[in-house]
Design a protein around this motif. Structure first.
Motif, PDB file in Angstrom:
ATOM      1  N   ASP A   6       4.921  54.781  55.164  1.00  0.00           N
ATOM      2  CA  ASP A   6       4.397  53.737  54.292  1.00  0.00           C
ATOM      3  C   ASP A   6       3.038  53.203  54.744  1.00  0.00           C
ATOM      4  O   ASP A   6       2.611  52.135  54.355  1.00  0.00           O
ATOM      5  CB  ASP A   6       5.388  52.558  54.212  1.00  0.00           C
ATOM      6  CG  ASP A   6       6.683  52.952  53.547  1.00  0.00           C
ATOM      7  OD1 ASP A   6       6.617  53.782  52.630  1.00  0.00           O
ATOM      8  OD2 ASP A   6       7.739  52.430  53.943  1.00  0.00           O
ATOM      9  N   GLU A   7       2.354  53.966  55.609  1.00  0.00           N
ATOM     10  CA  GLU A   7       1.065  53.502  56.086  1.00  0.00           C
ATOM     11  C   GLU A   7       0.054  53.459  54.944  1.00  0.00           C
ATOM     12  O   GLU A   7       0.152  54.185  53.951  1.00  0.00           O
ATOM     13  CB  GLU A   7       0.549  54.459  57.171  1.00  0.00           C
ATOM     14  CG  GLU A   7       1.401  54.471  58.443  1.00  0.00           C
ATOM     15  CD  GLU A   7       0.858  55.475  59.436  1.00  0.00           C
ATOM     16  OE1 GLU A   7      -0.126  56.151  59.104  1.00  0.00           O
ATOM     17  OE2 GLU A   7       1.415  55.575  60.534  1.00  0.00           O
ATOM     18  N   ASN A   8      -0.950  52.610  55.096  1.00  0.00           N
ATOM     19  CA  ASN A   8      -2.026  52.581  54.114  1.00  0.00           C
ATOM     20  C   ASN A   8      -2.934  53.782  54.334  1.00  0.00           C
ATOM     21  O   ASN A   8      -3.218  54.173  55.462  1.00  0.00           O
ATOM     22  CB  ASN A   8      -2.840  51.287  54.264  1.00  0.00           C
ATOM     23  CG  ASN A   8      -2.030  50.069  53.867  1.00  0.00           C
ATOM     24  OD1 ASN A   8      -1.249  50.127  52.929  1.00  0.00           O
ATOM     25  ND2 ASN A   8      -2.216  48.980  54.594  1.00  0.00           N
ATOM     26  N   HIS A   9      -3.398  54.373  53.263  1.00  0.00           N
ATOM     27  CA  HIS A   9      -4.261  55.543  53.350  1.00  0.00           C
ATOM     28  C   HIS A   9      -5.510  55.314  52.508  1.00  0.00           C
ATOM     29  O   HIS A   9      -5.451  54.701  51.451  1.00  0.00           O
ATOM     30  CB  HIS A   9      -3.527  56.795  52.845  1.00  0.00           C
ATOM     31  CG  HIS A   9      -2.286  57.113  53.622  1.00  0.00           C
ATOM     32  ND1 HIS A   9      -2.300  57.804  54.810  1.00  0.00           N
ATOM     33  CD2 HIS A   9      -0.996  56.821  53.373  1.00  0.00           C
ATOM     34  CE1 HIS A   9      -1.057  57.930  55.262  1.00  0.00           C
ATOM     35  NE2 HIS A   9      -0.249  57.347  54.411  1.00  0.00           N
ATOM     36  N   GLU A  10      -6.626  55.837  52.966  1.00  0.00           N
ATOM     37  CA  GLU A  10      -7.871  55.693  52.234  1.00  0.00           C
ATOM     38  C   GLU A  10      -7.843  56.569  50.989  1.00  0.00           C
ATOM     39  O   GLU A  10      -7.323  57.675  51.010  1.00  0.00           O
ATOM     40  CB  GLU A  10      -9.051  56.109  53.134  1.00  0.00           C
ATOM     41  CG  GLU A  10      -9.298  55.158  54.300  1.00  0.00           C
ATOM     42  CD  GLU A  10      -9.684  53.765  53.836  1.00  0.00           C
ATOM     43  OE1 GLU A  10     -10.410  53.657  52.825  1.00  0.00           O
ATOM     44  OE2 GLU A  10      -9.243  52.787  54.469  1.00  0.00           O
ATOM     45  N   PRO A  11      -8.405  56.079  49.882  1.00  0.00           N
ATOM     46  CA  PRO A  11      -8.492  56.903  48.681  1.00  0.00           C
ATOM     47  C   PRO A  11      -9.293  58.172  48.964  1.00  0.00           C
ATOM     48  O   PRO A  11     -10.224  58.182  49.772  1.00  0.00           O
ATOM     49  CB  PRO A  11      -9.219  55.997  47.679  1.00  0.00           C
ATOM     50  CG  PRO A  11      -8.966  54.601  48.171  1.00  0.00           C
ATOM     51  CD  PRO A  11      -8.928  54.722  49.663  1.00  0.00           C
ATOM     52  N   SER A  12      -8.948  59.250  48.300  1.00  0.00           N
ATOM     53  CA  SER A  12      -9.646  60.507  48.471  1.00  0.00           C
ATOM     54  C   SER A  12      -9.800  61.156  47.104  1.00  0.00           C
ATOM     55  O   SER A  12      -9.462  60.567  46.081  1.00  0.00           O
ATOM     56  CB  SER A  12      -8.875  61.419  49.427  1.00  0.00           C
ATOM     57  OG  SER A  12      -7.570  61.658  48.925  1.00  0.00           O
ATOM     58  N   ALA A  13     -10.324  62.366  47.086  1.00  0.00           N
ATOM     59  CA  ALA A  13     -10.563  63.075  45.835  1.00  0.00           C
ATOM     60  C   ALA A  13      -9.494  64.140  45.632  1.00  0.00           C
ATOM     61  O   ALA A  13      -9.117  64.851  46.563  1.00  0.00           O
ATOM     62  CB  ALA A  13     -11.950  63.703  45.839  1.00  0.00           C
ATOM     63  N   VAL A  14      -9.015  64.253  44.398  1.00  0.00           N
ATOM     64  CA  VAL A  14      -7.998  65.247  44.068  1.00  0.00           C
ATOM     65  C   VAL A  14      -8.277  65.782  42.675  1.00  0.00           C
ATOM     66  O   VAL A  14      -8.727  65.049  41.784  1.00  0.00           O
ATOM     67  CB  VAL A  14      -6.572  64.637  44.145  1.00  0.00           C
ATOM     68  CG1 VAL A  14      -6.445  63.446  43.222  1.00  0.00           C
ATOM     69  CG2 VAL A  14      -5.518  65.684  43.814  1.00  0.00           C
ATOM     70  N   ALA A  64     -13.399  72.118  38.413  1.00  0.00           N
ATOM     71  CA  ALA A  64     -12.290  71.293  38.886  1.00  0.00           C
ATOM     72  C   ALA A  64     -12.005  71.559  40.356  1.00  0.00           C
ATOM     73  O   ALA A  64     -11.803  70.623  41.149  1.00  0.00           O
ATOM     74  CB  ALA A  64     -11.041  71.565  38.045  1.00  0.00           C
ATOM     75  N   VAL A  65     -11.997  72.815  40.734  1.00  0.00           N
ATOM     76  CA  VAL A  65     -11.734  73.174  42.131  1.00  0.00           C
ATOM     77  C   VAL A  65     -12.838  72.661  43.038  1.00  0.00           C
ATOM     78  O   VAL A  65     -12.583  72.109  44.118  1.00  0.00           O
ATOM     79  CB  VAL A  65     -11.592  74.706  42.268  1.00  0.00           C
ATOM     80  CG1 VAL A  65     -11.547  75.113  43.736  1.00  0.00           C
ATOM     81  CG2 VAL A  65     -10.325  75.183  41.543  1.00  0.00           C
ATOM     82  N   ALA A  66     -14.073  72.803  42.611  1.00  0.00           N
ATOM     83  CA  ALA A  66     -15.210  72.401  43.444  1.00  0.00           C
ATOM     84  C   ALA A  66     -15.277  70.898  43.648  1.00  0.00           C
ATOM     85  O   ALA A  66     -15.891  70.426  44.612  1.00  0.00           O
ATOM     86  CB  ALA A  66     -16.510  72.899  42.806  1.00  0.00           C
ATOM     87  N   ALA A  67     -14.619  70.120  42.773  1.00  0.00           N
ATOM     88  CA  ALA A  67     -14.754  68.664  42.810  1.00  0.00           C
ATOM     89  C   ALA A  67     -13.965  67.993  43.921  1.00  0.00           C
ATOM     90  O   ALA A  67     -14.269  66.857  44.282  1.00  0.00           O
ATOM     91  CB  ALA A  67     -14.324  68.073  41.457  1.00  0.00           C
ATOM     92  N   SER A  68     -12.953  68.680  44.482  1.00  0.00           N
ATOM     93  CA  SER A  68     -12.045  67.992  45.406  1.00  0.00           C
ATOM     94  C   SER A  68     -11.557  68.907  46.520  1.00  0.00           C
ATOM     95  O   SER A  68     -11.397  70.116  46.327  1.00  0.00           O
ATOM     96  CB  SER A  68     -10.821  67.472  44.637  1.00  0.00           C
ATOM     97  OG  SER A  68     -11.198  66.757  43.481  1.00  0.00           O
ATOM     98  N   PRO A  69     -11.267  68.317  47.692  1.00  0.00           N
ATOM     99  CA  PRO A  69     -10.683  69.109  48.784  1.00  0.00           C
ATOM    100  C   PRO A  69      -9.202  69.398  48.564  1.00  0.00           C
ATOM    101  O   PRO A  69      -8.637  70.278  49.209  1.00  0.00           O
ATOM    102  CB  PRO A  69     -10.898  68.213  50.006  1.00  0.00           C
ATOM    103  CG  PRO A  69     -10.906  66.823  49.446  1.00  0.00           C
ATOM    104  CD  PRO A  69     -11.579  66.932  48.110  1.00  0.00           C
ATOM    105  N   LEU A  70      -8.569  68.633  47.664  1.00  0.00           N
ATOM    106  CA  LEU A  70      -7.159  68.815  47.335  1.00  0.00           C
ATOM    107  C   LEU A  70      -7.052  69.201  45.872  1.00  0.00           C
ATOM    108  O   LEU A  70      -7.499  68.464  44.989  1.00  0.00           O
ATOM    109  CB  LEU A  70      -6.368  67.532  47.600  1.00  0.00           C
ATOM    110  CG  LEU A  70      -4.892  67.528  47.173  1.00  0.00           C
ATOM    111  CD1 LEU A  70      -4.091  68.554  47.963  1.00  0.00           C
ATOM    112  CD2 LEU A  70      -4.293  66.131  47.348  1.00  0.00           C
TER     113      LEU A  70
END
Length: 300
Positions: A6-14, A64-70
């Motif tokens: 339940d830790e807080n996580h920084e927003p990222s790109a998906v 779409a693939v190029a936009a995010s690491p996930l």
């Protein structure tokens, strides 16, 4: 087996590829958690509502693939995903691919091999709670494959619900998916028969369901206890022997027939108990039925 905390996580790109009913709910969950979300669907209009909520629309799969690491793929089957991702394999290199499409363990293993050959960290997975719970802690997602990929993006995956990493074998998620589907249907089949049975006595199904819900914690506790028995290969009769349950099942069959309802479900249960008794487990605990079921796989 690793669960998200339940830790807080920084927003990222998906990026989410495939916006059917489930894919749309995945994208909504990522957006709701504040992740920069890019979406693509073969029918562009499917993305309109998500774009209004802040998603970025990709014009192509490559974009779409190029936009995010996930990159999360949710498509009707694996071959569709393979056809879409094959031409952009070089762009996927170094990224994490999460495949939530429907398929078999063999499909997952094949896709994982393809991903490894192109330098892609791969996670295979399944959404086990349908679409209604996506984005809530109660939504179960099973994942298997790259431990590094799971750990790197645990924050984004936590946006979907309770994501459980089962291990590094990419086929495990599909095995759990089919096993848990069978478990759900076994429980529901018993419930449907029960509703039909009490309905013959003019009991409202919602009244019965309220009582049944209170009974289920006992049933799930049996699963945990019996799993230990199966692991040990010893079947004490603390919860009743096979023969005791055969007698009780006879009562269920008789009552069902007398009420004029089908006996398909208890008939199956009775056959499993009969086979267990024939194998010498009449005096054993009911978890010994697993051996009669397991032996069936050698006769396929």
């Amino acid at each position: 087996m690793t669960m998200l905390d339940d830790e807080n996580h920084e927003p990222s790109a998906v990026s989410v590829i495939g916006l059917g009913q489930m894919g749309t709910r995945l994208a909504e969950a990522f957006l709701g958690a504040g992740h920069r979300t890019t979406v693509w669907n073969r029918t562009p209009a499917r993305a309109d509502a998500l774009v209004e909520r802040g998603a970025a629309r990709a014009a192509t799969v490559e974009a779409a693939v190029a936009a995010s690491p996930l990159v999360v793929v949710c498509l009707p089957d694996y071959p569709i995903g393979e056809r879409l991702l094959g031409p952009v394999a070089d762009v996927l290199r170094g990224r994490v691919l999460v495949n939530l499409s429907s398929g078999t363990p063999q499909d997952a293993a094949r896709m994982a091999g393809w991903a490894a050959g192109h330098g892609v960290r791969y996670l295979d997975g399944a959404a086990m709670s349908g679409t209604r719970l996506v984005g809530r802690p109660a939504a179960l997602f099973v994942l298997s494959g790259s431990q590094e990929g799971f750990s790197t993006h645990r924050g984004a995956l936590a946006s979907l619900g309770n994501a459980v990493h089962l291990g590094t074998d990419p086929a495990l998620a599909a095995v759990y998916d089919t096993a848990l589907f069978g478990l759900a249907w076994g429980a529901l089949a018993g419930f449907y028969h029960s509703v039909a049975l009490v309905g013959a006595a003019d009991v409202d199904p919602t009244d019965f369901a309220a009582v049944a819900k209170g009974h289920m914690p006992f049933v799930t506790s049996l699963m945990v206890d019996h799993a230990l028995q199966i692991e040990d290969g010893r079947f004490p009769d603390d919860d009743g022997s096979v023969e005791v349950h055969r007698a009780a099942m006879d009562h269920l069959l008789h009552t069902s027939r007398s009420q004029g309802i089908g006996t398909d479900v208890p008939g199956l249960f009775q056959e499993l108990l009969r086979r267990a008794a024939a194998d010498g487990h009449g005096a054993s605990g009911i978890a010994s039925v697993v051996e009669a079921i397991s032996r069936g796989k050698r006769n396929v």
